[in-house]
Design a protein around this motif. Structure first.
Motif, short mmCIF file in Angstrom:
data_model
loop_
_atom_site.label_atom_id
_atom_site.label_comp_id
_atom_site.label_asym_id
_atom_site.label_seq_id
_atom_site.Cartn_x
_atom_site.Cartn_y
_atom_site.Cartn_z
N LYS A 194 0.84 -1.19 0.00
CA LYS A 194 0.00 0.00 0.00
C LYS A 194 0.88 1.24 0.00
N VAL A 195 0.52 2.20 -0.82
CA VAL A 195 1.32 3.42 -0.97
C VAL A 195 1.00 4.40 0.16
N MET A 196 2.05 4.91 0.82
CA MET A 196 1.82 5.92 1.84
C MET A 196 1.66 7.30 1.19
N ALA A 197 2.49 7.58 0.19
CA ALA A 197 2.44 8.90 -0.44
C ALA A 197 3.19 8.88 -1.75
N ASP A 198 2.91 9.87 -2.59
CA ASP A 198 3.77 10.10 -3.74
C ASP A 198 4.41 11.48 -3.54
N LEU A 199 5.67 11.55 -3.94
CA LEU A 199 6.47 12.74 -3.69
C LEU A 199 6.53 13.65 -4.91
N GLY A 200 6.62 14.93 -4.63
CA GLY A 200 6.80 15.92 -5.69
C GLY A 200 8.26 16.32 -5.78
N GLN A 201 8.50 17.55 -6.17
CA GLN A 201 9.86 18.05 -6.31
C GLN A 201 10.50 18.26 -4.93
N TYR A 202 11.81 18.14 -4.89
CA TYR A 202 12.55 18.36 -3.64
C TYR A 202 12.78 19.85 -3.47
N ASP A 203 12.47 20.35 -2.28
CA ASP A 203 12.67 21.75 -1.97
C ASP A 203 13.97 21.89 -1.18
N PHE A 204 14.98 22.50 -1.79
CA PHE A 204 16.30 22.58 -1.16
C PHE A 204 16.32 23.54 0.01
#
Length: 296
Positions: A169-179
């Protein structure tokens, strides 16, 4: 191989003819004995191969489990007395476990006839066939059922190690990394196919990750969906009985101190720890659901 040998023997009999049978009886007996020896040797070889393969698979699985040190230990058990099952494949508490946890923390709930019938039917669904329709049987068995539930509740675990395997089961999908934030933008998944433990409550939008680990994760995603999976220890701190009449429900004070975040190693059908790569842990102590008294 056995079938080929039998065919060869039959062909030889046909060629030599029935008139020569007495003369070659000993010859065929010798062939029969050798055939049985050959088949036995092959069977032993196959059995040794299967045993060796099973042993190696088990060893590999144990080694993989040993690598999962980020997942905390608990007192969770897959089953209880009387054939009761307390955990699912991924370690989550079953409906039976949840029902008995209420009795574990609040045994006095069974003093209420409505709760006693509800929990008795939840733990052993076959009771529902008569529990509300045969008042005479209920009167006779009520005390014994209550005593049995109290005894079963003593063995129900209060902590559960929940993992993304064997399912995923997927917990989350990630977007772009914020430096600047040093975190991934995150969209948690809820519902039956999601693994965010609080469902629609206590959602978060950022997953803190150091730049070096974040880069490793992006490389592992290989331009595919940035899906992450979760493992955690769920501790049930308390349970309170709510509602009245037919509207009865338990309110659970579940505690999760951290969530371990994993990514897939590539297997689209993961079944064990070895198919997942641990990445980072998310401190979730501030995400605790508000309990029945309004506390976190």
């Amino acid at each position: 191989m056995t079938q080929l040998i039998k065919i060869g023997v039959v062909s030889l009999i046909w060629t030599l003819g029935m008139s020569t049978q007495p003369a070659i009886a000993g010859f065929f007996d010798d062939i029969k004995n050798k055939t049985q020896n050959i088949v036995g040797d092959v069977s032993n070889d196959v059995n040794e191969l299967v045993t060796d393969k099973s042993h190696n698979s088990e060893a590999a699985e144990n080694e993989a489990k040993g690598d999962g040190k980020k997942v905390a230990s608990s007192d969770a058990s897959s089953s209880g007395g009387g054939g009761l099952v307390f955990t699912t494949e991924d370690g989550s508490p079953t409906f039976t476990a949840r029902s008995l946890l209420l009795v574990h923390f609040r045994p006095d709930v069974l003093d209420d006839d409505a709760w006693l019938k509800k929990i008795a039917g939840d733990v052993e669904p076959s009771r529902r066939n008569w529990i509300n329709s045969d008042e005479f049987r209920w009167r006779k068995e009520k005390s014994a059922i209550k005593a049995k539930l109290l005894n079963q509740a003593k063995n129900v675990p209060t902590s559960y190690i929940i993992t993304p395997w064997p399912g995923h089961k997927v917990m989350a999908d990630l977007g772009q990394y914020d430096f600047d934030r040093k975190a991934f933008k995150m969209r948690v998944h809820i519902g039956s196919s999601g693994a965010w433990p609080w469902g629609g409550d206590n959602r978060v939008e950022w997953l803190p990750v150091s730049p070096d680990i974040a880069e490793q994760m992006v490389t592992a995603f290989n331009n595919n969906s940035r899906l992450v999976y979760t493992g955690y220890t769920l501790h049930v701190a308390s349970v309170v009985a709510k509602g009245s009449g037919r509207n009865l429900y338990p309110f659970f004070d579940d505690r999760i101190d951290k969530i371990d975040i994993y990514t897939l190693k590539g297997n689209p059908f993961p079944t064990s720890r070895k198919d997942f790569q641990y990445r980072v842990s998310l401190d979730t102590r501030s995400f605790r659901m508000i309990d029945h008294a309004g506390r976190r």
